[in-house]
Design an enzyme around this catalytic site. Structure first.
Site, PDB file in Angstrom:
ATOM      1  N   CYS A 162      -6.150  -3.607  -0.637  1.00  0.00           N
ATOM      2  CA  CYS A 162      -5.739  -4.302   0.598  1.00  0.00           C
ATOM      3  C   CYS A 162      -6.803  -4.031   1.663  1.00  0.00           C
ATOM      4  CB  CYS A 162      -4.353  -3.889   1.058  1.00  0.00           C
ATOM      5  SG  CYS A 162      -3.102  -3.930  -0.266  1.00  0.00           S
ATOM      6  N   ASP A 197      -8.690  -7.411  -2.021  1.00  0.00           N
ATOM      7  CA  ASP A 197      -7.663  -7.951  -1.128  1.00  0.00           C
ATOM      8  C   ASP A 197      -7.136  -9.248  -1.722  1.00  0.00           C
ATOM      9  OD1 ASP A 197      -6.816  -7.283   1.960  1.00  0.00           O
ATOM     10  OD2 ASP A 197      -6.534  -9.403   1.474  1.00  0.00           O
ATOM     11  N   CYS A 219       0.272   0.571   9.024  1.00  0.00           N
ATOM     12  CA  CYS A 219       0.271   0.564  10.495  1.00  0.00           C
ATOM     13  C   CYS A 219       1.674   0.209  10.988  1.00  0.00           C
ATOM     14  CB  CYS A 219      -0.790  -0.375  11.054  1.00  0.00           C
ATOM     15  SG  CYS A 219      -0.692  -2.068  10.447  1.00  0.00           S
ATOM     16  N   PRO A 272     -10.012  -6.308   6.797  1.00  0.00           N
ATOM     17  CA  PRO A 272     -11.330  -6.930   6.913  1.00  0.00           C
ATOM     18  C   PRO A 272     -12.518  -6.036   6.548  1.00  0.00           C
ATOM     19  CG  PRO A 272     -10.593  -6.211   9.064  1.00  0.00           C
ATOM     20  CD  PRO A 272      -9.487  -5.857   8.104  1.00  0.00           C
ATOM     21  N   GLY A 273     -12.283  -4.862   6.016  1.00  0.00           N
ATOM     22  CA  GLY A 273     -13.377  -4.046   5.519  1.00  0.00           C
ATOM     23  C   GLY A 273     -13.755  -2.842   6.359  1.00  0.00           C
TER      24      GLY A 273
END
EC number: 2.1.1.176
Length: 429
Positions: A254, A277, A375, A257-258
């Protein structure tokens, strides 16, 4: 040409797309920002983020100020009035300018017949502002969260829920991660000061710098050269706990964006990293980040529930699973989350997380480390998720993050200056 575009009408259309169509602001806003001058991009962002941050207050005010709601094709006017109210309440824009530009927004969207209505509602608010705000201070809507989410916070955090909500309603700080392959954090802070900016360090995360005033990335020393990356302090905690080592085979699952993929490679440049991802569009951001930092990883599009389809029988020394979640710990950064999420999403997400954990565990080597992170601030996705996993997985054990009864570490938003984040470090026996 760009100067003639009415920002208030663009903001109203963006907010309508989020609230009525369920689009994320990060999808809706960038194409609109391309239509305006660089100078106006920041104001457009402020109007969109601000209205979504305070949506329940603005909705309550409109219900007080108008006898009938706007419906159908006129809903854009409803959101245009919200943009006007937000300016009067929360910005330094002179009231006469806020009113004039908002009224002109009706012309921009070819609804000239509503100019008088918009002007009348906003002027009525100016006359009644004090009494309206006094009445609003006793309403549930003052918490600026939907009731289902407020109830979940109160249940999960009976003592801390108010602090969580208040942190969610704040503007987020701008945290950076200094690339230790180029400079130490102290060296880069000196470069920052030489460029007329200041920041301070995080006591827990060794690469983290918080800017005292947010700045465009183009102003940051060495951003294009990969010296620094925008990443919240709490997100940086993932790689600190994962503790990647040179020579290891590491999976970032997942990954888009890196940010964490590149952090792994900064910490262990000789590691072999696979970044996976499920979202083919977002995976392009992983490539962009790797290119800017001049790094290499094996990047794949794949579903975490079916790892054999993208890694065969491969086993990894370390796995970072930044699991799909409700994102209830990053609401201050993405206020649209409050209005896009539904109560039913939480159980669905918990089920998805459980399936990914079970599927990826066989791909961890014996003695290896899996760091589970979200998160979110909701126990169903965090401590309860890990407790259930430990109970059904005999060869899994916690490694210094919490206890068997309350596994993991929970950062609440704002508590460590970072976003809300959860981490559980698991070892395969």
């Amino acid at each position: 040409m760009k100067k003639s575009i009415n920002l208030r009408s663009l903001a109203a259309q963006a907010i309508e797309q989020v609230v009525e169509k369920g689009q994320s602001l990060s999808t809706v806003l960038p194409p609109l920002q391309h239509k305006v001058s660089d100078k106006d991009k920041a104001l457009l962002q402020e109007l969109c983020f601000g209205v979504l941050r305070t949506l329940s207050q603005l909705e309550w005010l409109i219900n007080k100020l108008m006898s009938r709601p706007m419906t159908g094709k006129q809903r854009t006017i409803h959101y245009l009035i919200m943009v006007g109210l937000y300016q009067l309440l929360y910005t330094r824009i002179p009231p006469h300018a806020a009113l004039a530009e908002t009224v002109e927004g009706a012309v921009a969207i070819k609804r000239m017949q509503f100019k008088g209505l918009i002007n009348g509602v906003l002027r009525q608010f100016q006359r009644q502002q004090d009494e309206l705000l006094a009445e609003f201070s006793g309403q549930d809507a003052r918490w600026l969260h939907p009731m289902w989410l407020l109830n979940r916070f109160q249940t999960a955090w009976p003592r801390e829920w108010q602090a969580v909500v208040e942190a969610n309603n704040e503007r987020p700080p701008m945290w950076l991660r200094v690339n230790r392959q180029h400079h130490s954090r102290d060296e880069w802070l000196k470069l920052l000061e030489e460029n007329g900016m200041t920041g301070h360090i995080h006591p827990r995360y060794p690469d983290a710098v918080r800017l005292d005033a947010p700045a465009p990335v183009s102003a940051l020393p060495g951003f294009e050269q990969g010296w620094v990356t925008v990443q919240d302090a709490s997100a940086q905690g993932c790689v600190e706990l994962l503790a990647p080592q040179n020579g290891e085979t590491i999976l970032d699952l997942c990954a888009a964006p890196g940010g964490k993929t590149t952090h792994i490679l900064e910490a262990a440049p000789q590691a072999s990293v696979m970044a996976v991802d499920v979202d083919a569009q977002r995976i392009s951001r992983v490539y962009e980040n790797l290119k800017r930092l001049k790094m290499k990883a094996d990047v794949k599009v794949g579903d975490g529930r079916f790892p054999s389809t993208w890694c065969g029988e491969t086993q990894f020394d370390r796995i970072l699973l930044d699991a799909p979640c409700s994102a209830t710990g990053v609401i201050r950064r993405h206020p649209d989350i409050k209005w896009l999420r539904r109560d039913s999403d939480i159980n669905e997400l918990a089920q998805l997380q459980s399936e990914i954990l079970d599927a990826i565990w066989p791909h961890l080597k014996p003695g290896g480390t899996l760091l589970y992170a979200t998160c979110s601030v909701l126990p169903e996705e965090n401590s309860e998720q890990i407790r259930a996993f430990l109970s059904r997985t005999p060869d899994a054990q916690l490694d210094g993050t919490g206890s068997t009864q309350t596994p993991g570490i929970q950062n609440l938003p704002g508590a460590t200056e970072g976003d809300g984040f959860f981490y559980a470090k698991l070892i395969k026996k």
